[in-house]
Write a protein that holds these residues in place. Structure first.
Motif, PDB file in Angstrom:
ATOM      1  N   SER A   6       0.817  -1.215   0.000  1.00 12.28           N
ATOM      2  CA  SER A   6       0.000   0.000   0.000  1.00 12.28           C
ATOM      3  C   SER A   6       0.850   1.264   0.000  1.00 12.28           C
ATOM      4  N   GLN A   7       2.010   1.249   0.661  1.00 12.45           N
ATOM      5  CA  GLN A   7       2.860   2.441   0.687  1.00 12.45           C
ATOM      6  C   GLN A   7       3.372   2.777  -0.708  1.00 12.45           C
ATOM      7  N   GLU A   8       3.668   1.752  -1.490  1.00 11.61           N
ATOM      8  CA  GLU A   8       4.148   1.986  -2.854  1.00 11.61           C
ATOM      9  C   GLU A   8       3.025   2.572  -3.712  1.00 11.61           C
ATOM     10  N   VAL A   9       1.827   2.035  -3.570  1.00 13.17           N
ATOM     11  CA  VAL A   9       0.677   2.571  -4.294  1.00 13.17           C
ATOM     12  C   VAL A   9       0.445   4.025  -3.906  1.00 13.17           C
ATOM     13  N   ALA A  10       0.477   4.302  -2.600  1.00 12.89           N
ATOM     14  CA  ALA A  10       0.243   5.662  -2.108  1.00 12.89           C
ATOM     15  C   ALA A  10       1.249   6.639  -2.698  1.00 12.89           C
ATOM     16  N   SER A  11       2.523   6.275  -2.683  1.00  9.17           N
ATOM     17  CA  SER A  11       3.573   7.175  -3.184  1.00  9.17           C
ATOM     18  C   SER A  11       3.385   7.488  -4.655  1.00  9.17           C
ATOM     19  N   HIS A  12       3.117   6.459  -5.472  1.00  8.23           N
ATOM     20  CA  HIS A  12       2.956   6.671  -6.910  1.00  8.23           C
ATOM     21  C   HIS A  12       1.703   7.492  -7.208  1.00  8.23           C
ATOM     22  N   CYS A  13       0.615   7.207  -6.489  1.00 10.21           N
ATOM     23  CA  CYS A  13      -0.627   7.940  -6.742  1.00 10.21           C
ATOM     24  C   CYS A  13      -0.493   9.406  -6.337  1.00 10.21           C
ATOM     25  N   LEU A  14       0.103   9.660  -5.191  1.00  7.28           N
ATOM     26  CA  LEU A  14       0.297  11.040  -4.756  1.00  7.28           C
ATOM     27  C   LEU A  14       1.158  11.807  -5.750  1.00  7.28           C
ATOM     28  N   GLN A  15       2.213  11.162  -6.227  1.00  9.14           N
ATOM     29  CA  GLN A  15       3.101  11.822  -7.186  1.00  9.14           C
ATOM     30  C   GLN A  15       2.358  12.151  -8.475  1.00  9.14           C
ATOM     31  N   ALA A  16       1.584  11.200  -8.981  1.00  7.30           N
ATOM     32  CA  ALA A  16       0.866  11.421 -10.244  1.00  7.30           C
ATOM     33  C   ALA A  16      -0.170  12.523 -10.114  1.00  7.30           C
ATOM     34  N   PHE A  17      -0.957  12.481  -9.055  1.00  8.39           N
ATOM     35  CA  PHE A  17      -2.027  13.469  -8.888  1.00  8.39           C
ATOM     36  C   PHE A  17      -1.466  14.875  -8.693  1.00  8.39           C
ATOM     37  N   THR A  18      -0.454  15.007  -7.844  1.00 10.94           N
ATOM     38  CA  THR A  18       0.041  16.345  -7.514  1.00 10.94           C
ATOM     39  C   THR A  18       0.911  16.937  -8.617  1.00 10.94           C
ATOM     40  N   GLN A  19       1.432  16.111  -9.502  1.00  8.76           N
ATOM     41  CA  GLN A  19       2.171  16.648 -10.641  1.00  8.76           C
ATOM     42  C   GLN A  19       1.222  17.226 -11.685  1.00  8.76           C
ATOM     43  N   LEU A  20       0.074  16.619 -11.846  1.00  9.85           N
ATOM     44  CA  LEU A  20      -0.870  17.064 -12.869  1.00  9.85           C
ATOM     45  C   LEU A  20      -1.804  18.169 -12.373  1.00  9.85           C
ATOM     46  N   VAL A  21      -2.133  18.145 -11.086  1.00  8.55           N
ATOM     47  CA  VAL A  21      -2.997  19.168 -10.498  1.00  8.55           C
ATOM     48  C   VAL A  21      -2.275  19.756  -9.289  1.00  8.55           C
ATOM     49  N   PRO A  22      -1.727  20.966  -9.408  1.00  2.78           N
ATOM     50  CA  PRO A  22      -0.939  21.545  -8.318  1.00  2.78           C
ATOM     51  C   PRO A  22      -1.769  21.724  -7.041  1.00  2.78           C
ATOM     52  N   ALA A 149      -5.001   1.176  -9.459  1.00  2.00           N
ATOM     53  CA  ALA A 149      -3.890   1.006  -8.522  1.00  2.00           C
ATOM     54  C   ALA A 149      -4.362   0.359  -7.229  1.00  2.00           C
ATOM     55  N   VAL A 150      -5.489   0.814  -6.721  1.00  2.00           N
ATOM     56  CA  VAL A 150      -6.007   0.276  -5.461  1.00  2.00           C
ATOM     57  C   VAL A 150      -6.465  -1.165  -5.632  1.00  2.00           C
ATOM     58  N   ALA A 151      -6.958  -1.522  -6.823  1.00  2.00           N
ATOM     59  CA  ALA A 151      -7.396  -2.897  -7.074  1.00  2.00           C
ATOM     60  C   ALA A 151      -6.256  -3.886  -6.914  1.00  2.00           C
ATOM     61  N   ASN A 152      -5.024  -3.423  -7.165  1.00  2.00           N
ATOM     62  CA  ASN A 152      -3.852  -4.296  -7.048  1.00  2.00           C
ATOM     63  C   ASN A 152      -3.070  -4.073  -5.758  1.00  2.00           C
ATOM     64  N   MET A 153      -3.664  -3.335  -4.854  1.00  2.00           N
ATOM     65  CA  MET A 153      -2.963  -3.002  -3.615  1.00  2.00           C
ATOM     66  C   MET A 153      -3.053  -4.150  -2.619  1.00  2.00           C
ATOM     67  N   GLN A 154      -1.985  -4.350  -1.906  1.00  2.00           N
ATOM     68  CA  GLN A 154      -1.918  -5.410  -0.896  1.00  2.00           C
ATOM     69  C   GLN A 154      -2.953  -5.177   0.193  1.00  2.00           C
ATOM     70  N   PRO A 155      -3.775  -6.177   0.506  1.00  2.00           N
ATOM     71  CA  PRO A 155      -4.750  -5.995   1.583  1.00  2.00           C
ATOM     72  C   PRO A 155      -4.063  -5.695   2.909  1.00  2.00           C
ATOM     73  N   CYS A 156      -4.739  -4.922   3.716  1.00  2.00           N
ATOM     74  CA  CYS A 156      -4.194  -4.567   5.027  1.00  2.00           C
ATOM     75  C   CYS A 156      -5.044  -5.232   6.098  1.00  2.00           C
ATOM     76  N   GLU A 157      -4.412  -5.945   6.998  1.00  2.00           N
ATOM     77  CA  GLU A 157      -5.142  -6.672   8.028  1.00  2.00           C
ATOM     78  C   GLU A 157      -5.829  -5.714   8.988  1.00  2.00           C
ATOM     79  N   ASP A 158      -7.011  -6.109   9.474  1.00  2.00           N
ATOM     80  CA  ASP A 158      -7.752  -5.271  10.409  1.00  2.00           C
ATOM     81  C   ASP A 158      -6.952  -4.970  11.664  1.00  2.00           C
ATOM     82  N   ALA A 159      -6.201  -5.944  12.151  1.00  2.00           N
ATOM     83  CA  ALA A 159      -5.429  -5.735  13.374  1.00  2.00           C
ATOM     84  C   ALA A 159      -4.422  -4.608  13.204  1.00  2.00           C
ATOM     85  N   LEU A 160      -3.801  -4.554  12.035  1.00  2.00           N
ATOM     86  CA  LEU A 160      -2.836  -3.490  11.778  1.00  2.00           C
ATOM     87  C   LEU A 160      -3.520  -2.148  11.636  1.00  2.00           C
ATOM     88  N   LEU A 161      -4.733  -2.148  11.063  1.00  2.00           N
ATOM     89  CA  LEU A 161      -5.466  -0.898  10.891  1.00  2.00           C
ATOM     90  C   LEU A 161      -5.843  -0.269  12.223  1.00  2.00           C
TER      91      LEU A 161
END
Length: 219
Positions: A6-22, A149-161
């Motif tokens: 999920s951290q990898e997905v988050a980093s790539h998505c944040l980079q893509a969104f903020t580069q295209l929309v300041p 991107a989220v469809a391929n994101m690693q599930p996060c266990e409830d305990a960790l959440l």
């Protein structure tokens, strides 16, 4: 296809969104089965601002996952969201935004089976102005990429959440084999504080040792 952390997905998505929309600040977060935002990854936002939000203003946020879901949209502008909640709550949330110079916010959601799974929150300051119609259209186009991107994101266990950000940090360090002394150095706290965190972690996860904790959360 292997799941992506999920951290990898988050980093790539944040980079893509903020580069295209300041924007001035952005946050990627997961949404749990109770429709609560969890596991925030911040960009450009101070810890003080984020903690102030969590401690004092989260309950007044018109862009919480539950509210966004009820709007029927996957790109939800602040103005629309505020019009759907009591004015007093919107005023309180506006007070929070004004404290940090924010004039507009948009939430972009990714869903699975009709339920929010993750989202990106985008904030703009007075110098940038409110989001334009063209920028909202761009975000609607980008939403499909977030969805994939989220469809391929690693599930996060409830305990960790259920852990606090600091507890999750400690848990990840424990998975790497960190000692109490190393934990104290990494978090810049004393050993008694680390012991308190470990006790709380053991209690939350129902385990009695470091090994059991790592197995419970990550295996």
């Amino acid at each position: 296809m292997n799941a992506i952390p999920s951290q990898e997905v988050a980093s790539h998505c944040l980079q893509a969104f903020t580069q295209l929309v300041p924007v001035s600040q952005a946050a990627f977060y997961r949404v749990d089965r109770h429709l609560q935002a969890r596991d925030f990854q911040l960009q450009g936002m101070s810890d003080d601002m984020h903690l102030d939000y969590l401690d004092n203003y989260r309950q007044f946020d018109p862009l919480q996952p539950r509210n966004c879901l009820s709007s029927g949209l996957t790109v939800v502008p602040l103005g629309l969201a505020m019009s759907r909640q009591p004015p007093r709550d919107s005023r309180r949330y506006q007070h929070f935004l004004q404290r940090y110079g924010v004039v507009d916010v948009v939430e972009v959601l990714a869903q699975r089976a009709g339920q929010p799974q993750a989202a990106i929150s985008l904030l703009r300051t007075a110098g940038q102005g409110a989001f334009t119609g063209d920028q909202l259209a761009q975000l609607n186009a980008l939403q499909s990429l977030l969805q994939m991107a989220v469809a391929n994101m690693q599930p996060c266990e409830d305990a960790l959440l259920e852990l606090t950000p600091k507890e999750r940090q400690i848990a990840l360090l424990l998975r790497q084999g960190a000692s109490n002394k190393q934990l104290a150095q990494e978090l810049a706290v004393g050993l008694p504080t680390i012991k308190t965190h470990l006790i709380n972690l053991f209690r939350k996860t129902g385990v009695s040792s470091r090994t059991e904790l790592v197995v419970s959360l990550f295996l």
